[in-house]
Scaffold this active site. Structure first.
Site, PDB file in Angstrom:
ATOM      1  N   GLY A   6       0.934  -1.197   0.227  1.00 53.62           N
ATOM      2  CA  GLY A   6       0.172  -0.020  -0.360  1.00 53.62           C
ATOM      3  C   GLY A   6       0.814   1.364   0.424  1.00 53.62           C
ATOM      4  O   GLY A   6       1.884   0.888   0.403  1.00 53.62           O
ATOM      5  N   GLN A   7       0.161   2.265   0.160  1.00 51.00           N
ATOM      6  CA  GLN A   7       0.418   3.599   0.202  1.00 51.00           C
ATOM      7  C   GLN A   7       0.093   4.974   0.089  1.00 51.00           C
ATOM      8  O   GLN A   7      -1.269   4.894  -0.272  1.00 51.00           O
ATOM      9  CB  GLN A   7       1.194   3.883  -1.770  1.00 51.00           C
ATOM     10  CG  GLN A   7       2.546   5.425  -1.570  1.00 51.00           C
ATOM     11  CD  GLN A   7       3.469   5.493  -2.779  1.00 51.00           C
ATOM     12  OE1 GLN A   7       2.956   4.294  -3.720  1.00 51.00           O
ATOM     13  NE2 GLN A   7       3.831   6.528  -2.831  1.00 51.00           N
ATOM     14  N   GLY A   8       0.539   5.709   0.984  1.00 55.24           N
ATOM     15  CA  GLY A   8      -0.654   6.825   1.103  1.00 55.24           C
ATOM     16  C   GLY A   8       0.381   8.276   1.688  1.00 55.24           C
ATOM     17  O   GLY A   8       1.480   8.303   1.239  1.00 55.24           O
ATOM     18  N   GLY A   9      -0.163   9.486   1.747  1.00 59.96           N
ATOM     19  CA  GLY A   9       0.204  10.294   2.480  1.00 59.96           C
ATOM     20  C   GLY A   9       1.631  11.039   3.181  1.00 59.96           C
ATOM     21  O   GLY A   9       2.570  11.325   2.837  1.00 59.96           O
ATOM     22  N   TYR A  10       1.324   9.806   3.956  1.00 59.35           N
ATOM     23  CA  TYR A  10       2.649   9.062   5.368  1.00 59.35           C
ATOM     24  C   TYR A  10       4.015   8.462   4.187  1.00 59.35           C
ATOM     25  O   TYR A  10       5.383   8.536   4.915  1.00 59.35           O
ATOM     26  CB  TYR A  10       2.194   8.569   5.830  1.00 59.35           C
ATOM     27  CG  TYR A  10       3.017   7.896   6.763  1.00 59.35           C
ATOM     28  CD1 TYR A  10       3.964   9.628   8.158  1.00 59.35           C
ATOM     29  CD2 TYR A  10       3.738   7.040   7.266  1.00 59.35           C
ATOM     30  CE1 TYR A  10       4.169   8.797   8.720  1.00 59.35           C
ATOM     31  CE2 TYR A  10       4.864   6.483   7.972  1.00 59.35           C
ATOM     32  CZ  TYR A  10       5.131   7.498   8.843  1.00 59.35           C
ATOM     33  OH  TYR A  10       6.180   7.136  10.334  1.00 59.35           O
ATOM     34  N   GLY A  11       3.826   7.488   3.416  1.00 60.24           N
ATOM     35  CA  GLY A  11       4.774   6.751   2.642  1.00 60.24           C
ATOM     36  C   GLY A  11       4.179   5.230   2.220  1.00 60.24           C
ATOM     37  O   GLY A  11       2.568   5.414   2.144  1.00 60.24           O
ATOM     38  N   LYS A  12       5.313   4.729   1.818  1.00 61.46           N
ATOM     39  CA  LYS A  12       5.143   2.931   1.714  1.00 61.46           C
ATOM     40  C   LYS A  12       4.619   2.605   2.442  1.00 61.46           C
ATOM     41  O   LYS A  12       5.044   2.014   4.063  1.00 61.46           O
ATOM     42  CB  LYS A  12       6.039   2.314   0.928  1.00 61.46           C
ATOM     43  CG  LYS A  12       5.926   3.628  -0.253  1.00 61.46           C
ATOM     44  CD  LYS A  12       6.965   2.909  -1.139  1.00 61.46           C
ATOM     45  CE  LYS A  12       7.547   3.926  -2.466  1.00 61.46           C
ATOM     46  NZ  LYS A  12       8.079   3.358  -3.535  1.00 61.46           N
ATOM     47  N   LYS A  54       4.849   0.828   8.087  1.00 62.37           N
ATOM     48  CA  LYS A  54       4.627   1.844   7.816  1.00 62.37           C
ATOM     49  C   LYS A  54       5.620   2.138   7.412  1.00 62.37           C
ATOM     50  O   LYS A  54       5.952   2.888   8.766  1.00 62.37           O
ATOM     51  CB  LYS A  54       3.606   2.564   8.551  1.00 62.37           C
ATOM     52  CG  LYS A  54       2.726   3.615   7.654  1.00 62.37           C
ATOM     53  CD  LYS A  54       1.746   4.091   7.825  1.00 62.37           C
ATOM     54  CE  LYS A  54       1.383   4.558   9.176  1.00 62.37           C
ATOM     55  NZ  LYS A  54       0.210   5.191  10.081  1.00 62.37           N
ATOM     56  N   ASP A  62      -9.927  11.147  12.223  1.00 65.43           N
ATOM     57  CA  ASP A  62      -9.200  11.160  11.196  1.00 65.43           C
ATOM     58  C   ASP A  62     -10.282   9.239  11.340  1.00 65.43           C
ATOM     59  O   ASP A  62      -9.915   8.646   9.823  1.00 65.43           O
ATOM     60  CB  ASP A  62      -7.996  10.126  10.525  1.00 65.43           C
ATOM     61  CG  ASP A  62      -7.933  10.561   8.937  1.00 65.43           C
ATOM     62  OD1 ASP A  62      -8.426  11.166   8.330  1.00 65.43           O
ATOM     63  OD2 ASP A  62      -6.313  10.375   8.085  1.00 65.43           O
TER      64      ASP A  62
END
Length: 742
Positions: free
Chosen positions: A514-520, A535, A632
């Protein structure tokens, strides 16, 4: 296991007091069992089956207070079964079939408080009867006493609430069939080859899971029953095998017409004398073979051939069409299953095994299976990589470690298992071989001399590196001191960067999930075999050191089944990583996406996910001390474990609820900068900057709308809340609301 080790088991093995697993099955061992094994106070599992071990079972085995599994079948053990075994408080499985045991059956075995399987087949308890006390073993799931020379009648087993498998065949039992009602969980009843008489009672019906009822070669008379299958719902591969051969049954009910999935065998009964005239020919043929094996084909239509440079084959169940991959092949055997026909249970077995191994169901393919004497079920399994061509080394080692170390426990339906082989094939050259150094004596001497000569130089280099590292790390020292010294980390482990790199094959793309604004986010395997999600913050991430330490601090003291668990963290080499328990079914958002979801969630699953999410949030608001506002809540922050239980995740933006002021008054909100995800944000919080527990409830309500409608919170300029008009989706939403209230 499964070598050619010969000789006897040494008495000195009793000195290894920390020993938990003693697995010697499938060898050429002989001699007797040493009494000293009874000194192993930590022993969990003893497997000596399929050897040539003789002599008695030591009475000292009654001291193994932590043993759960005694597998001593297929040897030459003799003498009586010691009644001292009744002192074992957590013994689950006692398998001593296929030996030369004699004497009487100890009635004291009924005192075993945890016994699930008692399998004593093919021994010589000549003249002994089945102790009536065995009917009091309330935990028993399987009782198998086939061909033991037993006499007398069948005791009352009606108190065994979940008995599923009963085999008392090939003995000298007399009297009528039981008139009491057996457990509705029965799958197998085999009372064949005895001297049982009388008619077949009506209570031999009402078994919805029944697969085999074998009463052949007895002295039964009267009518052939026609009600046995009345409570069985024959769907898919469900079948029923009724063997009444070679008795004295004389009549048959009018309009005797079993369903297509029911096989009735009446050969050798008087009722078959006029079979042609009565239309009974199909029931009066000699017995055919029962189902003994099965196989699956590994091919996909309309796919181009796989490349031939490596032993690729199609991954049959992969969500990626025509995926060519290289599997791991595993020989696997169920040693004492509680079923007689595997076909209806294949899907359950696949779900059970893959969830325990933290794999997806589509990664497992049962290439073939065959029933062996015992009966035992031998399987040839193939495990495929997840959506890629190859396994990484750490994943192979993890799977092997879990199977070979007995770190998983299958459903009681399938009983104990054994690993026959773990075939690496193509991967054999990829696995490090630590058994041999591969170095000559000359090479070792050279290495030692070189190490001594280079020690001075190495010392100087280390000093220079430390000085450079110290100056470079001064910039980040404030951040690291925050996470290492001021954060409460009870139960949370600190990992080094090297450990994280090793767990993810140096952050290979094949381990990214997965990947998000925080990182992979990476799927990793720790050194002890634990499967985790890692994470890793990327440079310039929106989530800074404050959010990083907040999540560690909060999760280190939050413990609830509907909150994701933090395993540990890494904060070094300018790297920030959070290590969580791995959730194999990903995020709720993935399962609501038409492009990512393999099949839609059922209403029951959506309801269970809604309830789990609500319980997690309720815990944060009312049971955490002090309470916490998540800030959130969204579908991508609700993760699903192997059984689709929901767990709330990502506490980087969370805030502690307000605490009482000097006058003891608790403020109703926290004034804070607005943070969260558009579409889920509470409008009141957005306008006033006042965060309350109701802000989380609003966000959770948006998630519930997603669950009930499948819509995204914001899509093409449309907001899901505004789109919900009176009457639209009201039935689904009303059901969710009522269920949640309940």
């Amino acid at each position: 296991m499964w070598n050619n080790i010969s000789g006897s088991i040494p008495r000195e093995i009793g000195n290894i007091t920390s020993l938990k697993l003693l697995l010697l099955n499938g060898n050429q061992l002989s001699g007797s069992l040493p009494e000293e094994i009874g000194y192993l106070s930590n022993l969990d599992r003893l497997q000596i089956d399929q050897n040539h071990i003789s002599g008695p079972i030591p009475k000292s085995f009654g001291n193994l207070k932590r043993v759960k599994h005694l597998h001593m079948n297929n040897n030459s053990l003799s003498g009586k079964i010691p009644h001292e075994l009744s002192r074992l408080p957590i013994l689950f499985h006692l398998l001593v079939d296929n030996n030369n045991l004699s004497g009487y059956l100890p009635p004291e075995l009924a005192e075993l408080p945890s016994l699930k399987i008692l399998q004593l087949d093919n021994n010589n308890f000549s003249g002994s009867s089945i102790p009536p006390s065995y009917g009091n073993i309330s935990t028993l799931l399987k009782l198998s006493l086939r061909n033991c020379g037993l006499q007398g009648s069948i005791p009352d087993l009606s108190k065994i609430a979940h008995l599923a498998y009963l085999d008392l065949s090939s003995n000298q039992l007399k009297g009528p069939l039981p008139s009491y009602k057996l457990s509705i969980d029965m799958t197998t009843i085999d009372l064949s080859h005895n001297f049982l008489n009388g008619s077949i009672p009506t209570n031999f019906s009402g078994f919805p899971k029944l697969q085999i009822l074998s009463l052949q070669h007895n002295l039964l008379d009267g009518s052939v029953p026609s009600s046995i299958w009345q409570d069985i719902n024959f769907t898919g591969n469900d079948t029923l095998f009724l063997d009444f051969e070679n008795n004295s049954l004389t009549s048959i009910p009018d309009a005797f017409d079993p369903p297509a999935n029911v096989t009735v065998l009446l050969y050798g009964n008087p009722v078959c004398a006029n079979a042609k005239q009565s239309g009974m020919v199909r029931f009066c043929q000699p017995q055919g073979d029962k189902l003994t094996s099965g196989s699956s084909t590994n091919s996909k239509p309309n796919c181009n051939p796989c490349p031939t440079d490596r032993p690729y084959e199609y991954s049959p169940m992969s969500p990626i069409p025509c995926l060519c991959a290289i599997p791991i092949v595993v020989g696997y055997r169920l040693k004492s299953p509680g079923i007689s026909d595997f076909r209806p249970y294949i899907a359950d077995f696949e779900i059970d095994l893959t969830s325990l191994l933290h794999l997806f169901v589509y990664q497992l393919h049962i290439d073939r299976y065959i029933w062996e004497a015992g009966p035992r079920l031998n399987m040839y399994l193939k495990f495929y990589p997840d959506k890629s061509n190859l396994f990484n080394v750490s994943e192979i080692l993890r799977i092997k470690s879990m199977l070979a170390g007995w770190e998983i426990t299958l459903s009681d339906t399938f009983g104990p298992y054994e690993l026959l082989n773990f075939t690496l094939g193509f991967y054999a050259n990829e696995i490090p071989n630590t058994s041999k150094s591969g170095l000559s004596k000359g090479a070792i001497v050279g290495i030692l001399l070189g190490a001594i000569a280079g020690a001075g130089t190495l010392s100087m280099l280390v000093t220079i590196l430390i000085m450079r590292r110290h100056s470079r790390n001064q910039v980040a020292s404030k951040r690291r001191s925050l996470s290492k010294f001021s954060v409460k980390v009870d139960g949370v482990k600190y990992f080094t960067f090297e450990e994280m790199a090793l767990a993810t094959s140096n952050f290979s793309d094949s381990t990214q999930v997965g990947q998000g604004g925080y990182g992979k986010v990476y799927k990793g395997i720790l050194e002890d075999g634990t499967l985790v999600a890692i994470k890793r913050a990327q440079e310039g991430s929106l989530q800074g050191s404050k959010e990083f330490s907040t999540e560690i601090e909060l999760l280190s003291r939050l413990h609830h089944r509907n909150l994701v668990s933090l395993v540990g963290y890494c904060d070094e080499q300018d790297e920030q990583m959070l290590v969580y328990e791995f959730m194999p079914n990903g995020t709720l958002r993935d399962h609501l996406s038409a492009t990512k979801s393999k099949e839609p969630l059922s209403f029951a699953m959506r309801l269970r996910i809604a309830l789990g999410s609500a319980r997690g949030i309720l815990y944060l608001h009312s049971e955490a001390d002090p309470p916490i506002f998540h800030r959130d809540i969204k579908a991508s922050n609700i993760l699903l474990d192997a059984r689709f239980n929901a767990k709330v995740a990502d506490f980087g933006l969370s805030r502690l609820a307000p605490v009482p002021d000097v006058e003891g008054i608790v403020p109703g909100h926290v004034s804070t900068v607005v943070k969260g995800t558009p579409g889920y944000l509470d409008p009141e919080y957005f306008l006033t900057h006042k965060l309350t527990d109701k802000s989380d409830v609003y966000s959770l309500g948006v998630v519930f709308l997603e669950l009930s409608t499948g819509m995204r919170p914001i899509l093409h300029g449309k907001n899901i809340v505004r789109e919900m008009q009176p009457g639209k989706h009201e039935v689904v939403v009303a059901k969710c609301s009522l269920a949640l209230q309940a």
